[in-house]
Structures are given as C-alpha cells and as structure tokens.
Design a protein around this motif. Structure first.
Motif, PDB file in Angstrom:
ATOM      1  N   ASN A  22       0.863  -1.174   0.000  1.00 31.67           N
ATOM      2  CA  ASN A  22       0.000   0.000   0.000  1.00 31.67           C
ATOM      3  C   ASN A  22       0.906   1.234   0.000  1.00 31.67           C
ATOM      4  O   ASN A  22       2.126   1.110  -0.083  1.00 31.67           O
ATOM      5  CB  ASN A  22      -0.978  -0.034   1.185  1.00 31.67           C
ATOM      6  N   LYS A  24       1.387   3.340   2.423  1.00 31.30           N
ATOM      7  CA  LYS A  24       1.815   3.771   3.758  1.00 31.30           C
ATOM      8  C   LYS A  24       3.348   3.728   3.840  1.00 31.30           C
ATOM      9  O   LYS A  24       3.957   2.705   3.532  1.00 31.30           O
ATOM     10  CB  LYS A  24       1.192   2.844   4.808  1.00 31.30           C
ATOM     11  N   ASN A 135       5.172  -6.957  10.369  1.00 29.73           N
ATOM     12  CA  ASN A 135       4.124  -6.865   9.338  1.00 29.73           C
ATOM     13  C   ASN A 135       4.473  -5.882   8.227  1.00 29.73           C
ATOM     14  O   ASN A 135       3.628  -5.120   7.755  1.00 29.73           O
ATOM     15  CB  ASN A 135       2.771  -6.505   9.970  1.00 29.73           C
ATOM     16  N   ASN A 169       4.883  -1.454   3.085  1.00 30.22           N
ATOM     17  CA  ASN A 169       3.788  -1.866   3.958  1.00 30.22           C
ATOM     18  C   ASN A 169       2.693  -2.501   3.108  1.00 30.22           C
ATOM     19  O   ASN A 169       2.555  -2.197   1.916  1.00 30.22           O
ATOM     20  CB  ASN A 169       3.233  -0.662   4.727  1.00 30.22           C
ATOM     21  N   TYR A 170       1.926  -3.375   3.720  1.00 30.43           N
ATOM     22  CA  TYR A 170       0.830  -4.043   3.018  1.00 30.43           C
ATOM     23  C   TYR A 170      -0.309  -4.252   3.997  1.00 30.43           C
ATOM     24  O   TYR A 170      -0.137  -4.137   5.211  1.00 30.43           O
ATOM     25  CB  TYR A 170       1.290  -5.373   2.411  1.00 30.43           C
ATOM     26  N   ASP A 171      -1.471  -4.536   3.455  1.00 28.24           N
ATOM     27  CA  ASP A 171      -2.644  -4.779   4.285  1.00 28.24           C
ATOM     28  C   ASP A 171      -2.651  -6.254   4.665  1.00 28.24           C
ATOM     29  O   ASP A 171      -2.798  -7.117   3.803  1.00 28.24           O
ATOM     30  CB  ASP A 171      -3.912  -4.395   3.524  1.00 28.24           C
ATOM     31  N   LYS A 172      -2.479  -6.531   5.937  1.00 26.03           N
ATOM     32  CA  LYS A 172      -2.304  -7.902   6.409  1.00 26.03           C
ATOM     33  C   LYS A 172      -3.591  -8.714   6.407  1.00 26.03           C
ATOM     34  O   LYS A 172      -3.565  -9.895   6.674  1.00 26.03           O
ATOM     35  CB  LYS A 172      -1.694  -7.884   7.817  1.00 26.03           C
ATOM     36  N   GLU A 173      -4.699  -8.121   6.038  1.00 29.41           N
ATOM     37  CA  GLU A 173      -5.971  -8.850   6.101  1.00 29.41           C
ATOM     38  C   GLU A 173      -6.002 -10.083   5.196  1.00 29.41           C
ATOM     39  O   GLU A 173      -6.695 -11.040   5.471  1.00 29.41           O
ATOM     40  CB  GLU A 173      -7.148  -7.933   5.777  1.00 29.41           C
TER      41      GLU A 173
END
Length: 191
Positions: A22, A24, A135, A169-173
């Motif tokens: 992402n 961020k 993360n 950064n990445y979305d850990k979902e």
C-alpha cells in the motif's frame, strides 16, 4: 525469548510482492533497525561481507528506469516483453524502499566465496524476519540486470550485487499461505 513467537515468525515469513504494497510509508528508523539486524548475521572469520545500498525517493525512480532500460538493452528482440518493462518499473514505483543486496569479497580470500554469499544471504534472512515480525512486506529479486549494478551504484573492488530487497507496507488482512514438504523427506539421521 519467546520460542513460540520465534517459531511463528520463521514459519509465517513470506515473500510479499510490491504489487501487494500500500502507500503507507516505511519509516527510516525501521530501515535502520532492519540494517542493524542484518549486521548481526553469522560470518566466518568475521569478514562481514554484506553491503547494502538503500534506495528511496527520487533515486527509486531512477533505479526503475535504469533496470528497465538495462532489460531493454540486453534482451534479444525475440525474448523482449513490453509487459516485463512495465513490471520492472511498477515494482520500483510500488516499493517504499529498495535495498541493493551486495557482497564484498574478502580481499585476502580467507574463506571461499560461497561462504561470503551464504553470510550475505543470512543477513537478508535477518532482514526478512525483521520485516515479518513487524508486518512489513519484502521480496528478494535477483534479475539478470544485477550484473550491471556497477553502472548505477559505485561498487567497490571485489563487490558484487546479489539482488534487490523490495520493501513496503501491506494490508495484512489477506491470508498468506505457503506449503513445505515434510522435513522428514529431507533428513537422514545417522546415530
């Protein structure tokens, strides 16, 4: 130390690709900590062969152009892919930070070269585990263009590039899965 946490981080470590990042930002402090952890990798005869070139900001765009131009220059027409050119630039654009992973050969050649490459790879594993435990995504890529890294970076005598660690950064979902064959298939015991 929490052994279960360590086991979890090792077993859940994954390649997180730039297309998954992402926007961020990754803090400079995190990158400094990442490099400090890399510096504690095992090294035979304390040659400490790892060298890192940290690329951020506008230099990241220049690296993307260099890598895509190099791919264009060295790829025969029958193997050339405009998609690959775009993918090279996109990886650089999507990453917050790119670290060129380099190995400095011991001038006295006190250890075999493969040991210094292995030590550098262990330094990268320390960085990868640091990313995983925080993360933060990372991915080690070793394109053919690393042979030409000296045209972009000022490499020292005996230094060579082993690849690039893309970080973001990445979305850990999203659940990240992986599979390993049982270790029993890879081990022979001699008692």
């Amino acid at each position: 130390m929490n052994n279960e946490y360590l086991n979890q981080v090792i077993r859940e470590r994954r390649a997180i690709f730039p297309s998954q990042y992402n926007n961020k930002p990754v803090s400079k402090e995190f990158i400094k900590n990442l490099l400090e952890n890399a510096n504690w990798a095992p090294t035979h005869r304390l040659t400490e062969p790892w060298r890192f070139k940290v690329v951020r900001g506008g230099t990241k765009d220049r690296l993307g152009s260099f890598l895509s131009d190099t791919y264009t220059d060295i790829t025969p027409d029958d193997k050339f892919s405009p998609f690959k050119v775009k993918k090279i630039k996109d990886k650089c654009d999507a990453s917050d930070t790119i670290i060129a992973i380099c190995m400095q050969r011991d001038a006295k050649e006190r250890v075999p070269e493969w040991e210094e490459i292995a030590a550098t790879a262990m330094a990268v594993q320390n960085m990868w585990l640091t990313c995983a435990s925080n993360n933060v995504g990372c991915y080690w890529s070793s394109p053919v263009s690393i042979k030409y890294a000296d045209q972009f970076f000022e490499l020292e005598e005996g230094e060579r590039c082993l690849g690039f660690l893309y970080i973001g950064n990445y979305d850990k979902e999203d659940e990240l899965s992986s599979k390993r064959n049982p270790v029993e298939e890879k081990v022979k015991w001699f008692d």
